[in-house]
Motif scaffolding. Structure first.
Motif, PDB file in Angstrom:
ATOM      1  N   ILE A 416       0.768  -0.900  -0.028  1.00 34.05           N
ATOM      2  CA  ILE A 416       0.153   0.027  -0.263  1.00 34.05           C
ATOM      3  C   ILE A 416       0.846   1.602   0.100  1.00 34.05           C
ATOM      4  CG2 ILE A 416      -0.968   1.064   1.939  1.00 34.05           C
ATOM      5  CD1 ILE A 416      -3.171  -1.220   2.283  1.00 34.05           C
ATOM      6  N   GLU A 417       2.119   1.092   1.114  1.00 29.65           N
ATOM      7  CA  GLU A 417       2.811   1.781   0.587  1.00 29.65           C
ATOM      8  C   GLU A 417       3.502   2.422  -0.354  1.00 29.65           C
ATOM      9  OE1 GLU A 417       5.676   2.360   3.994  1.00 29.65           O
ATOM     10  OE2 GLU A 417       3.888   2.277   5.609  1.00 29.65           O
ATOM     11  N   PHE A 418       4.019   1.333  -0.840  1.00 29.81           N
ATOM     12  CA  PHE A 418       4.939   1.938  -2.197  1.00 29.81           C
ATOM     13  C   PHE A 418       3.402   1.980  -3.269  1.00 29.81           C
ATOM     14  CE2 PHE A 418       6.175   0.198  -6.629  1.00 29.81           C
ATOM     15  CZ  PHE A 418       7.840   0.431  -6.563  1.00 29.81           C
ATOM     16  N   ALA A 419       2.598   1.623  -3.513  1.00 25.72           N
ATOM     17  CA  ALA A 419       1.911   2.353  -4.610  1.00 25.72           C
ATOM     18  C   ALA A 419       1.926   3.534  -4.672  1.00 25.72           C
ATOM     19  CB  ALA A 419       0.080   1.281  -4.580  1.00 25.72           C
ATOM     20  N   ARG A 420       1.022   4.052  -3.218  1.00 18.22           N
ATOM     21  CA  ARG A 420       0.647   5.657  -2.990  1.00 18.22           C
ATOM     22  C   ARG A 420       1.971   6.385  -3.068  1.00 18.22           C
ATOM     23  NH1 ARG A 420      -0.448   4.574   1.652  1.00 18.22           N
ATOM     24  NH2 ARG A 420       1.291   5.786   2.959  1.00 18.22           N
ATOM     25  N   ASN A 421       3.245   6.258  -2.268  1.00 24.41           N
ATOM     26  CA  ASN A 421       4.303   6.990  -2.873  1.00 24.41           C
ATOM     27  C   ASN A 421       5.139   7.396  -4.388  1.00 24.41           C
ATOM     28  OD1 ASN A 421       4.069   7.374   0.022  1.00 24.41           O
ATOM     29  ND2 ASN A 421       5.953   6.441   0.539  1.00 24.41           N
ATOM     30  N   ASN A 422       4.463   5.931  -4.733  1.00 23.41           N
ATOM     31  CA  ASN A 422       4.842   6.062  -6.327  1.00 23.41           C
ATOM     32  C   ASN A 422       3.669   6.219  -7.279  1.00 23.41           C
ATOM     33  OD1 ASN A 422       8.502   4.699  -6.161  1.00 23.41           O
ATOM     34  ND2 ASN A 422       7.172   4.284  -4.721  1.00 23.41           N
ATOM     35  N   ARG A 423       3.201   6.583  -6.821  1.00 14.33           N
ATOM     36  CA  ARG A 423       1.636   6.828  -7.484  1.00 14.33           C
ATOM     37  C   ARG A 423       1.642   6.310  -9.338  1.00 14.33           C
ATOM     38  NH1 ARG A 423       5.912  10.152  -6.384  1.00 14.33           N
ATOM     39  NH2 ARG A 423       6.891   9.208  -7.639  1.00 14.33           N
ATOM     40  N   VAL A 424       1.239   5.061  -8.278  1.00 11.41           N
ATOM     41  CA  VAL A 424       1.200   4.118  -8.911  1.00 11.41           C
ATOM     42  C   VAL A 424      -0.527   3.934  -9.374  1.00 11.41           C
ATOM     43  CG1 VAL A 424       0.290   1.517  -8.850  1.00 11.41           C
ATOM     44  CG2 VAL A 424       2.297   1.961  -7.985  1.00 11.41           C
ATOM     45  N   ASP A 425      -1.127   3.631 -11.185  1.00  9.66           N
ATOM     46  CA  ASP A 425      -2.389   3.898 -11.050  1.00  9.66           C
ATOM     47  C   ASP A 425      -3.504   2.262 -10.893  1.00  9.66           C
ATOM     48  OD1 ASP A 425      -2.121   7.052 -12.381  1.00  9.66           O
ATOM     49  OD2 ASP A 425      -0.349   5.509 -13.293  1.00  9.66           O
ATOM     50  N   HIS A 426      -2.073   1.368 -10.919  1.00  8.37           N
ATOM     51  CA  HIS A 426      -3.149   0.072 -11.018  1.00  8.37           C
ATOM     52  C   HIS A 426      -2.062  -0.609 -10.618  1.00  8.37           C
ATOM     53  CE1 HIS A 426      -5.560  -2.815 -14.200  1.00  8.37           C
ATOM     54  NE2 HIS A 426      -5.405  -3.157 -13.020  1.00  8.37           N
ATOM     55  N   LEU A 427      -2.740  -1.489 -10.123  1.00  4.59           N
ATOM     56  CA  LEU A 427      -2.105  -2.418  -8.936  1.00  4.59           C
ATOM     57  C   LEU A 427      -2.123  -4.511  -9.328  1.00  4.59           C
ATOM     58  CD1 LEU A 427      -0.931  -2.131  -4.626  1.00  4.59           C
ATOM     59  CD2 LEU A 427      -1.083  -4.792  -6.428  1.00  4.59           C
TER      60      LEU A 427
END
Length: 470
Positions: A416-427
């Protein structure tokens, strides 16, 4: 006639406390209001005789756009109005210092340039997601806060995809700050988010080398020169600039927008992970392009037709950051195949997407485990190699790929932190089989779905057909 303002004066119920900054286009005053606990900022445009018309129109643009913006990377709109002949705008007073003073100390260390650039790119990406192109990105419009984040200020030259473009309607000249203006802006294009990436590249170049890549042109001919002449490569000025930083800077400064990064999120991602920046000939470049290349560019610029991409958020949709969470400990080949197929389908739908392969190496909450396994190999490096091996099956070719091993006691929180901090669009992630323990404690995928700030696709292994003949 403009109103003579002074401390103690009331405008629109706001008390003027004192001037904060006298700019070429407007004056900023500290103000307060009984309904607001914090000190605020009032902008008063210069409207006296002889003032440039773009100053007044630009103020109206900002007064129109600022109420449509939100988030931590822009000042919060409070109120606006007119006092006699004097228009005014009140906004949140963001505390911090712009990046402009740092230029007096340039060149800055590469790590500092990358940190500041990543923070700026993050703010720019957040703005583009609101369908706004800033069109005046420069150090004096990048405000660094105490927590290291950056906020964008001064939206007088900006373009909002859903609002009238007053500047384009009233003026038929290049509008921007000469050292930072992008080639397509010189041609009158105002709806391309990649223009902000060009200006960010100019800022990175100046911070890294201490020099402006295109000087400070004062004539239309000087501005048009950047349509065909590229800058001196940063490493030709300072050999201590790493190749990855030159790659990023020159990638931002490509004359053709189609050759630049597609989104600011991609710039931020590369600046945050310099060890994984794919190096091209840009990284090794030692000289400007030759005369023949410049002549070709000059000839193309004479009949240049820009292909507008529509709304800024459409480009972000075309180039999402895709993250795949890989559990290297699960050995179900059916789930592996299903996960890889799901990733390939997303990449097929978005040819400009970037992929980040991520796995989590669980660490104890208390105490330290050795990072060396029983065979004497580094566990972290071992997982990096395993991730790259996993990604080979995707047959990515030259598509940008980064791999990341996250060390955390809570795998769901790490993702969750990685997706938020790196502005991920789709996981995209796999779901392992349901066991009694998982029913009791909850699965990693369920928590990620519930808390992630991006789209999440959970893939399950296909189940065997019980009715199939043995």
């Amino acid at each position: 006639m403009p109103v003579h303002v002074h401390a103690g004066m009331q405008i629109g119920g706001f008390e003027l406390l004192g001037p904060l900054h006298e700019g070429g286009m407007a004056t900023l005053w500290r103000v307060r209001h009984p309904d607001h606990a914090d000190e605020l900022l009032m902008k008063l445009p210069r409207i006296g005789y002889g003032e440039v018309a773009t100053h007044i129109v630009g103020f109206e643009v900002e007064r129109m756009i600022l109420p449509a913006l939100d988030g931590p990377h822009v000042p919060r709109f409070i109120a606006s109005g007119d006092f006699e002949d004097q228009p005014w705008l009140v906004m949140e007073h963001l505390h911090g210092e712009t990046l402009r003073p740092l230029l007096d100390r340039a060149p800055l260390p590469p790590a500092q340039v990358a940190e500041l650039g990543a923070a700026a790119a993050t703010a720019i990406h957040a703005l583009h997601r609101q369908q706004v192109v800033h069109l005046d990105i420069k150090p004096s419009n990048l405000l660094r806060r105490a927590d290291g984040s950056i906020a964008l200020i001064d939206f007088g030259l900006s373009h909002h995809a859903q609002l009238p473009d007053l500047l384009a309607e009233q003026f038929n000249i290049p509008i921007g700050t000469a050292p930072y203006i992008a080639p397509e802006q010189v041609l009158g294009v105002r709806n391309d988010p990649r223009s902000d990436l060009f200006a960010l590249g100019v800022t990175l170049y100046h911070m890294a080398t201490g020099e402006r890549p295109f000087g400070n042109p004062t004539s239309p001919a000087g501005l048009r020169r950047r349509l065909y002449q590229d800058p001196v490569p940063p490493r030709a000025l300072r050999k201590d600039i790493p190749r990855w930083l030159q790659e990023i800077i020159l990638h931002c400064l490509e004359v053709d927008p189609d050759q630049r990064y597609t989104t600011a999120a991609q710039v931020a991602n590369d600046l945050q992970h310099p060890d994984q920046v794919p190096l091209t000939e840009r990284a090794e470049r030692e000289h400007r392009a030759g005369r023949w290349t410049r002549m070709q560019r000059w000839w193309r610029s004479k009949g240049h037709e820009h292909d507008p991409r529509g709304r800024p958020d459409e480009q972000l949709h075309e180039a999402p950051l895709l993250m795949v969470a890989v559990d290297l400990k699960q050995h179900d080949s059916r789930l592996t195949d299903a996960l890889q197929l799901a990733v390939q389908r997303v990449l097929l739908a978005f040819p400009k997407a970037r992929l980040a392969c991520v796995t989590v190496m669980r660490t104890p909450r208390i105490g330290l485990d050795s990072n060396i396994d029983a065979e004497g190999r580094n566990r972290h490096v071992k997982r990096l190699l395993a991730l790259r091996h996993w990604a080979r099956a995707l047959k990515l070719g030259d598509r940008p790929l980064t791999v990341h091993v996250l060390e955390h006691s809570d795998p769901a929180e790490a993702l969750i932190e990685f997706a938020r901090n790196n502005r991920v669009d789709h996981l995209v992630m796999g779901a392992r089989g349901i066991t009694g323990v998982r029913r009791l404690l909850g699965s990693v995928s369920a928590r990620v779905v519930a808390e992630a700030t991006c789209t999440v696709t959970v893939v399950r292994a296909p189940q065997p057909d019980e009715n199939a003949p043995a």
